[in-house]
Design an enzyme around this catalytic site. Sequence first.
Site, mmCIF file in Angstrom:
data_model
loop_
_atom_site.group_PDB
_atom_site.id
_atom_site.type_symbol
_atom_site.label_atom_id
_atom_site.label_comp_id
_atom_site.label_asym_id
_atom_site.label_seq_id
_atom_site.Cartn_x
_atom_site.Cartn_y
_atom_site.Cartn_z
ATOM 1 N N TYR A 4 43.762 30.770 37.685
ATOM 2 C CA TYR A 4 43.258 30.613 39.071
ATOM 3 C C TYR A 4 41.646 30.322 39.111
ATOM 4 C CZ TYR A 4 40.762 35.032 38.765
ATOM 5 O OH TYR A 4 39.713 36.058 38.488
ATOM 6 N N ARG A 23 36.404 24.304 34.458
ATOM 7 C CA ARG A 23 36.942 25.697 34.177
ATOM 8 C C ARG A 23 38.351 25.597 34.072
ATOM 9 N NH1 ARG A 23 34.091 31.173 36.042
ATOM 10 N NH2 ARG A 23 34.770 30.329 38.052
ATOM 11 N N ARG A 71 63.924 34.828 33.524
ATOM 12 C CA ARG A 71 63.005 35.592 33.089
ATOM 13 C C ARG A 71 63.175 35.297 31.585
ATOM 14 N NH1 ARG A 71 61.881 40.265 30.759
ATOM 15 N NH2 ARG A 71 60.270 41.406 31.293
ATOM 16 N N HIS A 73 60.218 35.213 27.919
ATOM 17 C CA HIS A 73 58.866 35.189 27.627
ATOM 18 C C HIS A 73 58.499 33.906 26.799
ATOM 19 C CE1 HIS A 73 59.193 39.201 28.361
ATOM 20 N NE2 HIS A 73 57.753 39.500 28.287
ATOM 21 N N LYS A 118 40.534 31.997 32.903
ATOM 22 C CA LYS A 118 40.516 32.856 34.210
ATOM 23 C C LYS A 118 42.051 32.740 34.294
ATOM 24 C CE LYS A 118 37.951 33.153 38.389
ATOM 25 N NZ LYS A 118 36.972 32.812 39.190
ATOM 26 N N GLU A 150 30.138 42.204 30.767
ATOM 27 C CA GLU A 150 30.154 41.564 31.943
ATOM 28 C C GLU A 150 30.831 42.717 33.014
ATOM 29 O OE1 GLU A 150 32.815 38.243 32.648
ATOM 30 O OE2 GLU A 150 34.288 39.080 31.116
ATOM 31 N N LEU A 174 33.930 35.762 30.957
ATOM 32 C CA LEU A 174 34.092 34.591 31.753
ATOM 33 C C LEU A 174 32.804 34.211 32.525
ATOM 34 C CD1 LEU A 174 36.140 32.684 32.986
ATOM 35 C CD2 LEU A 174 36.042 34.153 34.918
#
Length: 180
Positions: A4, A23, A71, A73, A118, A150, A174
């Site tokens: 995101y 980014r 579903r 992985h 992110k 951070e 980040l």
Amino acid sequence: DGVYEVIPVYDRQPFRLRHHLDRLQHSLDGIRLANPLAPAEWETLIGRIVAEAEWLDQGVYLQVTRGPAPRDHAFPKTVRPTVFVMATALKTPSAELVSGGVAAITAADNRWLNCDLKTTSLLANVLLRQLAVDAGCAETLLIRDGFLSEGATSNIFMVKDGVVLGPPKSNLMLPGITYD
């Protein structure tokens, strides 16, 4: 799984849009997810969202996920990524908050080793942020190997002798778009 971006918009002008899109691409590359839109297509889509929103100052949230699939992985082979974009009113800190500051706590940075991506996998950040809320504080400052990395939800800077300092860029943080 997905990534995101949150793009602040001031007076209907996205702030450093190209940096946010760069980014976004870094995060997509990091989770091996093809970007479903070219930069110009992102700019057009974001421009449309910004123009149609009711606020002059807003935050544009965009999310790209791998898409719906059974579903498993492993990455699905024939699924198209899902794109979600929305705008919200941009919240800025009050003058009182800026002048008076906020309280914070510290905690061990127990997140994964790819914090420069992110991603939507924010459970560790959520739990670390809740530690601050439970203590009546605004933020949790994260410490890894004896060094500040951070905040649970923010970049951290300090001013010493007139110089703005921040943790060195690495995969353990980040860097915000304004970091540079």
